[in-house]
Write an enzyme that holds these catalytic residues in place. Structure first.
Site: not given
Ligand SMILES: Nc1nc2c(c(=O)[nH]1)N[C@H]1C(S)=C(S)[C@@H](COP(=O)(O)OP(=O)(O)OC[C@H]3O[C@@H](n4cnc5c(=O)[nH]c(N)nc54)[C@H](O)[C@@H]3O)O[C@H]1N2
Ligand SMILES: Nc1nc2c(c(=O)[nH]1)N[C@H]1C(S)=C(S)[C@@H](COP(=O)(O)OP(=O)(O)OC[C@H]3O[C@@H](n4cnc5c(=O)[nH]c(N)nc54)[C@H](O)[C@@H]3O)O[C@H]1N2
Ligand SMILES: [Mo]
Length: 802
Positions: A116, A118
């Site tokens: 898993y 990105w």
């Molecule tokens: N507490 C908390 N935790 C969260 C979240 C949160 O809201 N709160 N959000 C969650 C969400 S929504 C997501 S999507 C996840 C994201 O979690 P990840 O998708 O695991 O995070 P990334 O840092 O994008 O990791 C991608 C990795 O792939 C590597 N990579 C990039 N390109 C390549 C390539 O071409 N080949 C190889 N082999 N590697 C490559 C990058 O160097 C990087 O280390 O985190 C989750 N974790």
């Molecule tokens: N710059 C940047 N943009 C990203 C990403 C990144 O790593 N960097 N990650 C991408 C990915 S993989 C994903 S999945 C999306 C995630 O998109 P989201 O899940 O929507 O993003 P978050 O930043 O976790 O949360 C959005 C807002 O929800 C509010 N929030 C938190 N808890 C609660 C709650 O209980 N109730 C309410 N009403 N509001 C709450 C927080 O204040 C926060 O600012 O973002 C994407 N966009």
């Molecule tokens: Mo995500």
């Protein structure tokens, strides 16, 4: 001496750009000319591509080499060890032998290969897809289903509305919203920092433009969120602070107000919904003796009852849209706010009308609601998994800690497989998972861990065999997202750095060693695959009347991109269904929107009943543990990077305080604890502790802390055997990675999603000298004074005697 500049079109999840190269080095990234709001993240690329943190050569963990999978507990733990560099032949031989050994001895399901993450933009070199193709071709693996983004909603929505398509961004589009919506109830706000990115990459950043347009055309926006900062500067909005994780109670209270005042749309509920009477009985308190009045909701959410009533009646009085960011469901019992949102919108009766109803993810990502002509983009087929084994993605630590253990998921009784080998490429579990001290313990269990990475990330430095991967700039690819208006040629701009290789080439060689190269590569090299994938897309476009003629591959490659024509009409979610509920029935058992689901009720889960309900999360400001840990920690997406990607770059580090991730805290909470703005703090609970830099912010609800994810995890591991015994709290995470503190339990037995946003903590000043942050140290043995490549560890390829 003259040096010439070369320019190459490229693409990242944070936008399209032109790579400018001089003398074999990336010197600048210029945003794509048609992007109206490019992300500054593109400028982090030169530092990252040429970073000293690049993994230059294959490397093997010293403790693993000594023991080859046996007695791992006596070795240095994964995370505390040094690495020795080896040649590609040696590294690939080790990987090949381990895959074969584990498959033979334990079966394909003993290999964990969901991978898993990105990874990077580009449809062909997508590391997760390539990993699946490779492991499937070799006999299969245990896979992961769902995601951390919207995992709870993904498995709930099919029961309720017959599809999870709205989660991929296909919601009532911004053209329809701008023209028709008069009130947007923005649960979680519209944080533009999140709209910088789109999975697969974007040619245009549109969210700010659409939001501004909607406001200019008369939309009123109400932000319901623990932080006011969830609405961009300059956009007028009313802020209603809400206690984290209580949105379902607010929506249920609003539903009661509509019912009580007769403002619910009985005609729509009758024609298009199933089970309203059962939900209404719950609202009235007939099932549990508690009417879900505005006062009831107010006591839970911290919002005055008058405001609850006003919100409900305002939404009923005009064309209104209820939008939830994805964050609402990334919390314990995260199914409930999403289901309650659909029920509220159903009672308002505007689902399927232009600009009305419900929506998910507007403001969560650049793509959501982007007006776009439907068009397929190039696809790499992943194949199917012969091992037919998978777990819900966020249950990884449970699986590793409890092989054979029973769990429930979406109506099935399941058991965790016994994992011997973990294979990861393109993700960073030591970023994305919750309770990382627990994952660190679980991570010691497998015999072997193989990781392809580009940089020495926290996951790479916890692997046994590390294979260096190229970046997008070192290979040719085609990039596109199913929600963006462009298809991009991504030109190789640089030679592979160090001895790095494309994931595809690594897998092809391993597949050849295993005798399944044809099944994996199907006789094509990377260039052949790009042509093949483009041809597949071209044939699909040719079959559609809405889509333009496409140039041939060479022409496309030369031009650098294709642009889609604007859509002919606005997209309105469930428009057809509303017009003709029988003819365009939903794929639910009743064919209608299910406000009561016999199927979910039939599973008998006490944590997800048959209708939306207020189910208190285990950790929230109203729970008993709040007496010990009185602050709710919200972990949001980072403004200056994508997850953990780009964290070492100057852009990300300029946002830190004394090299630690900032934590936002209300001035009253800070004063009560003697915390001053800009000072270091320690945030802690029973699961762990981390350092952070305090930022005082009164645009925040008291009792709430906000931290971004993605600072590279920096906690000691020590001896593997000592990890089990240690409480997480003993291990101070030094960089400010909030997943040292978050909760690692499934949202419910229905969906088993991530509960990242349900975590209680406390915070105190950090008065000692700041310990050095080591997440950016390169863990090579040569850095200890040894010599890279010539080490004293014998590399035998004899299988371990386990
Ligand atoms: N507490 C908390 N935790 C969260 C979240 C949160 O809201 N709160 N959000 C969650 C969400 S929504 C997501 S999507 C996840 C994201 O979690 P990840 O998708 O695991 O995070 P990334 O840092 O994008 O990791 C991608 C990795 O792939 C590597 N990579 C990039 N390109 C390549 C390539 O071409 N080949 C190889 N082999 N590697 C490559 C990058 O160097 C990087 O280390 O985190 C989750 N974790
Ligand atoms: N710059 C940047 N943009 C990203 C990403 C990144 O790593 N960097 N990650 C991408 C990915 S993989 C994903 S999945 C999306 C995630 O998109 P989201 O899940 O929507 O993003 P978050 O930043 O976790 O949360 C959005 C807002 O929800 C509010 N929030 C938190 N808890 C609660 C709650 O209980 N109730 C309410 N009403 N509001 C709450 C927080 O204040 C926060 O600012 O973002 C994407 N966009
Ligand atoms: Mo995500």
């Amino acid at each position: 001496m003259t040096s010439t500049l070369q320019r190459y079109p490229s693409l990242s999840h944070w936008g399209a750009y032109t790579a400018v190269v001089r003398d074999g080095r990336l010197v600048a990234c210029e945003p794509f000319a048609r992007d109206r709001a490019p992300s500054p993240m593109i400028h982090a690329m030169p530092d990252m591509v040429h970073s000293p943190l690049r993994i230059a050569r294959p490397a093997v963990r010293e403790g693993w080499l000594r023991r080859r999978g046996t007695d791992a507990g006596k070795a240095e733990a994964r995370g505390a060890d040094r690495y020795v560099e080896v040649g590609w032949d040696t590294a690939l031989k080790l990987v090949h032998e381990e895959l074969a050994r584990v498959r033979d001895a334990h079966g394909a399901q003993a290999i964990f290969g969901g991978s898993y993450g990105w990874s990077s933009a580009g449809r062909f070199h997508n590391a997760m897809s390539q990993t699946r193709r490779f492991l499937y071709a070799g006999g299969g693996c245990t896979d992961q289903v769902g995601n951390y983004s919207w995992g709870a909603a993904q498995f709930l929505l099919p029961h309720v509305i017959g599809t999870w398509q709205p989660l991929t961004g296909k919601v009532t589009d911004w053209n329809s919203v701008a023209a028709h919506t008069r009130l947007i109830l923005a649960f979680g706000g519209m944080p533009l920092r999140n709209a910088q990115v789109i999975a697969g990459g974007a040619g245009d950043h549109t969210t700010a433009h659409h939001l501004r347009r909607s406001v200019d055309q008369g939309a009123r926006i109400v932000v319901i969120s623990p932080t006011r900062g969830d609405m961009p500067d300059g956009i007028p909005a009313e802020w209603i602070p809400i206690r984290p994780n209580t949105d379902a109670a607010l929506m249920i209270g609003m539903a009661y107000v509509l019912l009580e005042s007769g403002r619910h749309d009985a005609g729509f509920l009758d024609r298009c919904c199933h089970g309203f009477e059962r939900y209404a009985a719950y609202l009235r308190g007939e099932t549990d003796g508690q009417a879900k009045t505005a006062e009831w909701a107010a006591a839970i959410c911290g919002i005055p009852a008058g405001t609850v009533r006003r919100l409900a009646l305002d939404a009923a009085g005009c064309r209104s849209l209820v939008n939830c960011t994805w964050s609402l469901q990334r919390a314990h019992r995260g199914e409930q706010p999403y289901w309650a949102c659909i029920a509220l919108a159903a009672m308002l009766g505007q689902i399927g009308l232009p600009g009305g109803g419900f929506s998910f993810g507007l403001g969560s990502i650049n793509s959501a609601g982007n007006p776009r002509t439907d068009a397929p983009v190039p696809q790499l087929p992943e194949g199917s998994n012969p091992a037919a084994s998978s777990i819900p993605v966020a249950r990884i630590a449970d699986m590793l800690l409890d092989p054979g253990g029973a769990y429930r998921f979406n109506g099935q009784d399941c058991r965790y497989p016994d994992i011997r080998l973990v294979y990861w490429a393109g993700g960073n579990p030591f970023h994305h998972h919750q309770d990382l001290n627990r994952l660190q313990r679980a991570w010691q269990r497998p015999e072997t861990i193989v990781v392809h990475e580009t940089w020495w990330t926290p996951t790479a430095r916890r692997a046994d065999i590390v294979l260096p991967a190229t970046t997008t700039l070192e290979r040719n690819d085609i990039g596109a997202s199913s929600r963006d208006g462009y298809v991009f040629a991504m030109h190789r701009a640089l030679p592979p750095q160090g001895l790095s290789r494309d994931d595809f080439d690594i897998y092809r060689e391993l597949a050849a060693m295993g005798g399944y190269e044809d099944a994996y590569a199907q006789g094509r090299d990377a260039w052949g695959w790009l042509q093949h994938m483009y041809a597949g897309m071209r044939a699909q476009w040719a079959a559609s009347e809405d889509l333009p003629d496409t140039p041939d591959f060479e022409d496309f490659w030369r031009r650098g991109h294709l642009a889609l024509p604007p859509p002919r009409r606005d997209f309105v979610l469930f428009e057809d269904f509303r017009k003709n509920p029988s003819g365009h029935g939903l794929r639910t058992p009743s064919g209608r929107i299910e406000l009561y689901s016999e199927r979910i009720a039939g599973f008998g889960y006490d944590d997800c009943p048959g209708h939306p309900a207020w189910l208190p999360p285990v950790e929230w400001l109203g729970s008993p543990s709040a007496s010990r840990y009185p602050l709710h920690l919200i972990t949001s997406q980072p403004e200056r990077r994508l997850h953990s990607q780009l964290d070492p770059a100057p852009l990300s580090n300029a946002g830190k305080i004394q090299g630690r991730e900032p934590v936002r805290i209300h001035p009253a909470d800070a004063a009560a604890r003697g915390i001053a703005d800009g000072t270091l703090v320690r945030i802690h609970n029973d699961r762990g502790a981390c350092l952070a830099g305090a930022v005082l912010d009164d645009a925040l609800m008291p009792g709430v802390l906000v931290m971004s994810t993605g600072a590279w995890f920096d906690a000691d591991a020590g001896k593997a055997s000592s990890l089990d015994a240690d409480a997480g709290e003993a291990r101070l995470e030094r960089h400010g990675n909030p997943n040292a503190l978050t909760l690692d339990v499934g949202t419910s037995q229905l969906t088993q999603g991530s509960s990242a946003l349900s975590a209680l903590v406390d915070i105190e000043p950090w008065r000692d000298p700041a310990p050095p942050m080591r997440a950016y140290d390169v863990p090579l043995k040569s850095n200890d004074g040894g010599e890279a490549g010539s080490n004293d560890v014998p590399i035998s390829s004899a299988p371990p005697g386990k």
